[in-house]
Design an enzyme around this catalytic site. Structure first.
Site, mmCIF file in Angstrom:
data_model
loop_
_atom_site.group_PDB
_atom_site.id
_atom_site.type_symbol
_atom_site.label_atom_id
_atom_site.label_comp_id
_atom_site.label_asym_id
_atom_site.label_seq_id
_atom_site.Cartn_x
_atom_site.Cartn_y
_atom_site.Cartn_z
ATOM 1 N N CYS A 1 6.755 -7.090 6.644
ATOM 2 C CA CYS A 1 7.850 -6.543 7.445
ATOM 3 C C CYS A 1 8.313 -7.623 8.410
ATOM 4 C CB CYS A 1 7.378 -5.314 8.227
ATOM 5 S SG CYS A 1 8.707 -4.472 9.135
ATOM 6 N N GLU B 1 0.828 -1.201 0.000
ATOM 7 C CA GLU B 1 0.000 0.000 0.000
ATOM 8 C C GLU B 1 0.862 1.250 0.000
ATOM 9 O OE1 GLU B 1 -3.942 -1.587 2.356
ATOM 10 O OE2 GLU B 1 -2.274 -0.938 3.588
ATOM 11 N N CYS C 1 2.013 -2.883 15.481
ATOM 12 C CA CYS C 1 1.938 -2.465 14.080
ATOM 13 C C CYS C 1 1.330 -3.582 13.239
ATOM 14 C CB CYS C 1 3.332 -2.121 13.568
ATOM 15 S SG CYS C 1 3.361 -1.653 11.820
ATOM 16 N N CYS D 1 -0.457 5.511 10.216
ATOM 17 C CA CYS D 1 0.773 4.844 10.668
ATOM 18 C C CYS D 1 0.439 3.544 11.379
ATOM 19 C CB CYS D 1 1.536 5.702 11.680
ATOM 20 S SG CYS D 1 1.855 7.367 11.155
ATOM 21 N N CYS E 1 3.335 8.476 1.369
ATOM 22 C CA CYS E 1 3.911 7.503 2.296
ATOM 23 C C CYS E 1 4.079 6.204 1.514
ATOM 24 C CB CYS E 1 2.945 7.323 3.471
ATOM 25 S SG CYS E 1 3.458 6.061 4.639
ATOM 26 N N CYS F 1 6.885 -5.788 15.339
ATOM 27 C CA CYS F 1 6.468 -4.921 16.456
ATOM 28 C C CYS F 1 4.997 -5.217 16.780
ATOM 29 C CB CYS F 1 6.630 -3.449 16.090
ATOM 30 S SG CYS F 1 8.331 -3.023 15.624
HETATM 31 N N1 SAH Z 1 9.719 0.252 9.792
HETATM 32 C C1 SAH Z 1 9.855 1.681 9.823
HETATM 33 C C2 SAH Z 1 8.854 2.441 8.981
HETATM 34 C C3 SAH Z 1 7.401 2.044 8.997
HETATM 35 S S1 SAH Z 1 6.342 2.513 10.307
HETATM 36 C C4 SAH Z 1 9.803 2.173 11.250
HETATM 37 O O1 SAH Z 1 9.467 1.398 12.126
HETATM 38 O O2 SAH Z 1 10.136 3.327 11.489
HETATM 39 C C5 SAH Z 1 6.159 4.222 10.365
HETATM 40 C C6 SAH Z 1 5.877 4.715 11.788
HETATM 41 O O3 SAH Z 1 4.572 4.315 12.257
HETATM 42 C C7 SAH Z 1 6.882 4.150 12.778
HETATM 43 O O4 SAH Z 1 7.312 5.160 13.630
HETATM 44 C C8 SAH Z 1 6.042 3.145 13.517
HETATM 45 O O5 SAH Z 1 6.570 2.834 14.759
HETATM 46 C C9 SAH Z 1 4.710 3.845 13.585
HETATM 47 N N2 SAH Z 1 3.609 2.977 13.974
HETATM 48 C C10 SAH Z 1 3.536 1.630 13.843
HETATM 49 N N3 SAH Z 1 2.362 1.173 14.318
HETATM 50 C C11 SAH Z 1 1.677 2.248 14.757
HETATM 51 C C12 SAH Z 1 0.399 2.411 15.346
HETATM 52 N N4 SAH Z 1 -0.410 1.368 15.526
HETATM 53 N N5 SAH Z 1 0.026 3.666 15.657
HETATM 54 C C13 SAH Z 1 0.826 4.720 15.433
HETATM 55 N N6 SAH Z 1 2.036 4.632 14.876
HETATM 56 C C14 SAH Z 1 2.475 3.398 14.551
#
Ligand code: SAH
Length: 401
Positions: free
Chosen positions: A157, A137, A164, A394, A150, A161
Site C-alpha cells: 500500500c 492476504e 497500519c 484490521c 476481507c 499510515c
Molecule cells: N486503505 C483502505 C482499506 C484498508 S484498511 C483504508 O484505509 O480504508 C481497513 C481499515 O483498517 C481502515 O479503516 C484502516 O484505517 C484500519 N486500520 C489500519 N490499521 C489498523 C490498526 N492497526 N488497528 C485497527 N484498524 C486499523
C-alpha cells in the site's frame, strides 16, 4: 502549545503524537511521509484470466481459438458457480481441447502459501503468492448470519499510515481485476469443501465483501470497479452478489470518492477518518496533506446524497492519541453539520502492529467516546475485530511467509 495538547490537558489527558516507532516511515522529497499513487515502474500485470473479461470478451477470445462463443458461458459457470478451473472436471468441453482451453482462460493467479485459522476455524487468514512472487492476504470470517471475506486490492500500500502494518513496505503494484475476484472464488471453494468451521448451511458462500485487506482500493480504481461490477453481475457474467454486501473502504481519495458515487453500483462506502481535526489527521493519515478532513467528509456526504446509502466512518481508537472527549464532540458536530441519518461511526480498538508502541484505548475511554457520539445523535457501533491471534485483524496484514 498545539491546540490538541491544550485540549488534552484540559481533560486531564495526554496527547501522544503519531510518530512511527520501531520502524522507519518512508519520507518523500518534501520531507513529508511518502505517498505512492502509482505502482513502481516496469512492474507487469498477471496474464489475462477469464475474470478480467466481460462475457462478450470471453466469447471473442474463444472464437479466436476457433471455438464457438457459447463455450464462454460454460467456462464462466465452471468458474463463478462451481469454483473450478480443473479441466478434468469440465466434461461439457471437447475432451481433446480441455487442457488447452483451461490453460488460456484460467492461468494460475493465486497460489496458497499458508492458511491460519482461529475462532474454532470460523476465521481463516490466507496467504497467497501471485505470479510475480508478490504476497497478499485475505481473511474469511463466518458469523451467525453471514460469511464475510476481507480482500486485498494492491500488493502492499502506498498510503503510508504509521499505525497500519501494510503500509510499512510501500506499494509494489496494483492487483488485477481477476486477482481481486479470485480471492472470492477460492474462498467459496474452501467453504464448499467444508473448510470453514462452524454451523454449515446448504449452498453457502461468501455474501459480504470488505475491501479492508491490503491496499487502498480507490488508488486502483479501474480494476477494483471492474471487479465490483463482476461481483454483482449475475452468473455466468459474474458472481451474482448483492452490491449492498460490498464495502469499499478508503483513506479519503476525494476525486475517486466522487467518481464512485456516480458508478451506479450502490456499494457500502466507508471512510477511514481516525481524527476529526487536521492537526492530528495530517500526521496520522499522510494523504490528509492532499484532502483535508472537511473535504473527505463532504465527499462522503455526497456519496450518501447520490446513492441514498448510509456511509460508515471508521475510527481506530488509539490510547491518548485520538480518543479524547473533545474529538468525539468535534466529530459529532462535523457529521451533524452535514445532516442527520446519513452516517454511522465504527470505532475499532487499535490492533497492534509490528514495532508499534501505541495501544488501543482503555475500555472506559472507549465507552465515553461512543457515548458522546450517541448522545449527539450519531449512531455508533464498536467494531468487533476478528483474527488478532493470527495477525489477520484490521491493519495487521503484512504478508510475510
Ligand atoms: N486503505 C483502505 C482499506 C484498508 S484498511 C483504508 O484505509 O480504508 C481497513 C481499515 O483498517 C481502515 O479503516 C484502516 O484505517 C484500519 N486500520 C489500519 N490499521 C489498523 C490498526 N492497526 N488497528 C485497527 N484498524 C486499523
Amino acid at each position: 502549545m498545539r491546540i490538541s495538547e491544550s485540549r488534552a490537558k484540559a481533560e486531564g489527558r495526554a496527547q501522544v503524537r503519531p510518530t512511527a516507532e520501531g520502524w522507519k516511515q518512508a519520507m518523500g522529497d518534501d520531507g513529508r511521509p511518502q505517498l505512492q499513487f502509482t505502482a513502481k515502474k516496469r512492474v507487469s500485470q498477471p496474464p489475462v484470466h477469464l475474470a478480467d473479461l466481460t462475457l462478450a470478451e470471453r466469447a471473442d477470445k474463444l472464437k479466436e481459438m476457433g471455438l464457438p462463443g457459447f463455450r464462454a458461458k460454460q467456462l464462466s459457470v465452471h468458474y463463478f458457480q462451481h469454483y473450478t478451473t480443473d479441466p478434468e472436471l469440465m466434461s461439457d468441453l471437447p475432451k481433446d481441447r480441455r487442457a488447452e482451453i483451461a490453460e488460456v482462460m484460467f492461468p494460475t493467479l493465486l497460489t496458497e502459501v499458508k492458511r491460519l485459522a482461529t475462532d474454532d476455524g470460523k476465521t481463516i487468514k490466507f496467504l497467497w503468492r501471485l505470479f510475480d512472487g508478490s504476497l497478499v492476504e485475505s481473511v474469511l470470517m463466518r458469523y451467525s448470519n453471514r460469511i464475510t471475506l476481507c480482500i486485498s486490492s494492491q500488493c502492499g500500500c502506498g498510503m503510508n499510515c504509521p499505525f497500519c502494518a501494510t503500509g510499512q513496505a510501500g506499494l509494489t503494484r496494483n492487483m488485477s481485476t481477476a486477482e481481486i475476484l479470485d480471492q472470492i472464488v477460492q474462498a467459496n471453494r474452501v467453504i464448499a469443501e467444508g473448510g470453514l468451521g462452524g454451523q454449515k448451511h446448504p449452498e453457502e458462500r461468501v455474501g459480504n465483501i470488505v475491501f479492508m485487506g491490503m491496499g487502498e482500493p480507490l488508488a486502483n480504481y479501474k480494476r477494483v470497479m471492474n471487479a465490483v461490477h463482476r461481483m454483482v453481475a449475475d452468473v455466468p457474467e459474474g458472481l451474482g452478489m448483492s452490491a449492498r454486501g460490498i464495502t469499499v473502504s478508503t483513506v479519503g481519495l476525494v476525486p475517486a470518492i466522487n467518481k464512485l458515487s456516480e458508478e451506479g453500483v450502490p456499494v457500502t462506502f466507508a471512510l477511514s477518518l481516525h481524527a476529526p481535526d487536521d492537526e492530528l489527521r495530517d500526521e496520522m493519515i499522510p494523504v490528509n496533506s492532499r484532502w483535508k478532513v472537511d473535504e473527505a467528509l463532504d465527499a462522503a456526504f455526497n456519496y450518501y446524497v447520490k446513492t441514498g446509502r448510509r456511509v460508515s466512518i471508521e475510527y481506530a481508537l488509539i490510547k491518548d492519541m485520538n480518543d479524547h472527549g473533545w474529538r468525539a464532540d468535534l466529530l459529532a458536530r462535523k457529521l451533524n453539520a452535514r445532516g442527520r441519518g446519513w452516517v454511522h461511526v465504527n470505532p475499532i480498538p487499535l490492533n497492534p502492529t509490528p514495532g508499534s508502541v501505541w495501544t488501543a484505548s482503555e475500555p472506559d475511554v472507549t465507552a465515553e467516546f461512543i457515548d458522546r457520539l450517541e448522545s449527539a445523535g450519531v449512531p455508533t457501533t464498536l467494531r468487533d475485530t476478528r483474527g488478532k491471534e493470527i495477525d489477520g485483524a484490521c491493519g495487521q496484514l503484512a504478508a510475510a511467509e
